[in-house]
Design a protein around this motif. Structure first.
Motif, short mmCIF file in Angstrom:
data_model
loop_
_atom_site.label_atom_id
_atom_site.label_comp_id
_atom_site.label_asym_id
_atom_site.label_seq_id
_atom_site.Cartn_x
_atom_site.Cartn_y
_atom_site.Cartn_z
N GLY A 9 0.83 -1.20 0.00
CA GLY A 9 0.00 0.00 0.00
C GLY A 9 0.86 1.24 0.00
N PRO A 10 0.29 2.34 0.46
CA PRO A 10 1.04 3.60 0.50
C PRO A 10 2.21 3.52 1.47
CG PRO A 10 -1.05 3.83 1.65
CD PRO A 10 -1.05 2.48 1.01
N ALA A 11 3.19 4.37 1.27
CA ALA A 11 4.38 4.38 2.12
C ALA A 11 4.11 5.16 3.40
CB ALA A 11 5.56 4.97 1.35
N GLU A 12 3.16 4.67 4.17
CA GLU A 12 2.84 5.28 5.46
C GLU A 12 2.48 4.18 6.45
OE1 GLU A 12 -1.70 6.65 4.58
OE2 GLU A 12 -0.13 7.89 3.75
N ARG A 13 2.46 4.53 7.70
CA ARG A 13 2.27 3.54 8.75
C ARG A 13 0.87 2.92 8.70
NH1 ARG A 13 0.83 4.29 14.35
NH2 ARG A 13 0.82 6.50 13.91
N VAL A 14 0.84 1.60 8.79
CA VAL A 14 -0.42 0.86 8.88
C VAL A 14 -0.90 0.93 10.32
CG1 VAL A 14 -1.51 -1.41 8.66
CG2 VAL A 14 0.26 -0.71 7.02
N THR A 15 -2.18 1.26 10.52
CA THR A 15 -2.73 1.38 11.87
C THR A 15 -3.66 0.23 12.24
OG1 THR A 15 -4.50 2.80 11.03
CG2 THR A 15 -2.54 3.90 11.92
N VAL A 16 -4.30 -0.39 11.25
CA VAL A 16 -5.27 -1.46 11.50
C VAL A 16 -5.22 -2.46 10.36
CG1 VAL A 16 -7.70 -2.03 11.86
CG2 VAL A 16 -6.84 0.17 12.64
N VAL A 17 -5.37 -3.74 10.70
CA VAL A 17 -5.52 -4.79 9.70
C VAL A 17 -6.68 -5.68 10.15
CG1 VAL A 17 -4.45 -6.79 8.59
CG2 VAL A 17 -3.08 -4.78 9.11
N ALA A 18 -7.57 -6.03 9.21
CA ALA A 18 -8.69 -6.92 9.53
C ALA A 18 -8.91 -7.85 8.35
CB ALA A 18 -9.95 -6.11 9.80
N ILE A 19 -9.41 -9.05 8.62
CA ILE A 19 -9.73 -10.00 7.57
C ILE A 19 -11.24 -10.22 7.55
CG2 ILE A 19 -9.37 -12.07 8.98
CD1 ILE A 19 -7.96 -13.20 6.32
N SER A 20 -11.80 -10.35 6.35
CA SER A 20 -13.25 -10.50 6.21
C SER A 20 -13.72 -11.83 6.79
CB SER A 20 -13.66 -10.40 4.73
OG SER A 20 -13.12 -11.46 3.99
N PRO A 21 -15.01 -11.92 7.13
CA PRO A 21 -15.53 -13.16 7.71
C PRO A 21 -15.30 -14.41 6.85
CG PRO A 21 -17.13 -11.40 7.98
CD PRO A 21 -16.02 -10.87 7.10
N ASP A 22 -15.28 -14.24 5.53
CA ASP A 22 -15.05 -15.38 4.64
C ASP A 22 -13.58 -15.53 4.23
OD1 ASP A 22 -14.73 -13.27 2.89
OD2 ASP A 22 -16.31 -13.91 1.51
N ALA A 23 -12.72 -14.70 4.78
CA ALA A 23 -11.27 -14.70 4.52
C ALA A 23 -10.92 -14.39 3.06
CB ALA A 23 -10.63 -16.02 4.95
N ALA A 24 -11.84 -13.80 2.31
CA ALA A 24 -11.58 -13.47 0.91
C ALA A 24 -10.94 -12.09 0.74
CB ALA A 24 -12.88 -13.52 0.11
N GLN A 25 -11.04 -11.24 1.78
CA GLN A 25 -10.52 -9.89 1.68
C GLN A 25 -9.80 -9.49 2.96
OE1 GLN A 25 -14.20 -7.85 0.92
NE2 GLN A 25 -13.98 -8.04 -1.28
N VAL A 26 -8.84 -8.57 2.79
CA VAL A 26 -8.12 -7.98 3.92
C VAL A 26 -8.34 -6.48 3.85
CG1 VAL A 26 -5.84 -7.50 4.90
CG2 VAL A 26 -6.39 -9.79 4.07
N LEU A 27 -8.55 -5.86 4.99
CA LEU A 27 -8.72 -4.42 5.11
C LEU A 27 -7.51 -3.86 5.84
CD1 LEU A 27 -10.58 -1.89 4.97
CD2 LEU A 27 -11.54 -2.64 7.15
N THR A 28 -6.87 -2.86 5.26
CA THR A 28 -5.76 -2.18 5.92
C THR A 28 -6.11 -0.70 6.04
OG1 THR A 28 -4.61 -1.87 3.80
CG2 THR A 28 -3.98 -3.78 5.13
N ALA A 29 -5.71 -0.08 7.14
CA ALA A 29 -5.96 1.34 7.36
C ALA A 29 -4.64 2.03 7.65
CB ALA A 29 -6.95 1.53 8.51
N TYR A 30 -4.59 3.31 7.34
CA TYR A 30 -3.32 4.04 7.37
C TYR A 30 -3.43 5.35 8.14
CZ TYR A 30 -2.40 0.68 3.74
OH TYR A 30 -2.27 -0.50 3.05
#
Length: 82
Positions: A9-30
């Motif tokens: 992702g962007p060259a900045e600090r990741v603050t949160v990571v989550a995986i979807s209930p079906d494990a098909a997607q990952v959410l990252t926040a910055y």
């Protein structure tokens, strides 16, 4: 353990990571105020969620996986992802 994907992702600090209930997607926040939705199969960024004016400090999937909630110091946003 085997690494199956590297999400760039962007060259900045990741603050949160989550995986979807079906494990098909990952959410990252910055710290820069965005979040990204990723495919666990391909490692591709599916969507960039923009709109916060401060760093995203919380993020999660809804129970069905079709919605994402992001939280920053300035707002709480609910996103439809499917």
């Amino acid at each position: 353990f085997e690494c199956i994907a590297t999400l760039c992702g962007p060259a900045e600090r990741v603050t949160v990571v989550a995986i979807s209930p079906d494990a098909a997607q990952v959410l990252t926040a910055y710290v820069g105020g965005t979040a990204r939705l990723w495919s666990t199969d391909s490692g591709e960024c599916l969507m960039t969620l923009e709109g916060h004016h401060r760093g995203v400090i919380g993020a999660s999937f809804g129970p069905g996986g079709g919605r994402v909630l992001t939280v920053s110091e300035d707002s709480v946003r609910l996103w439809h992802t499917g």
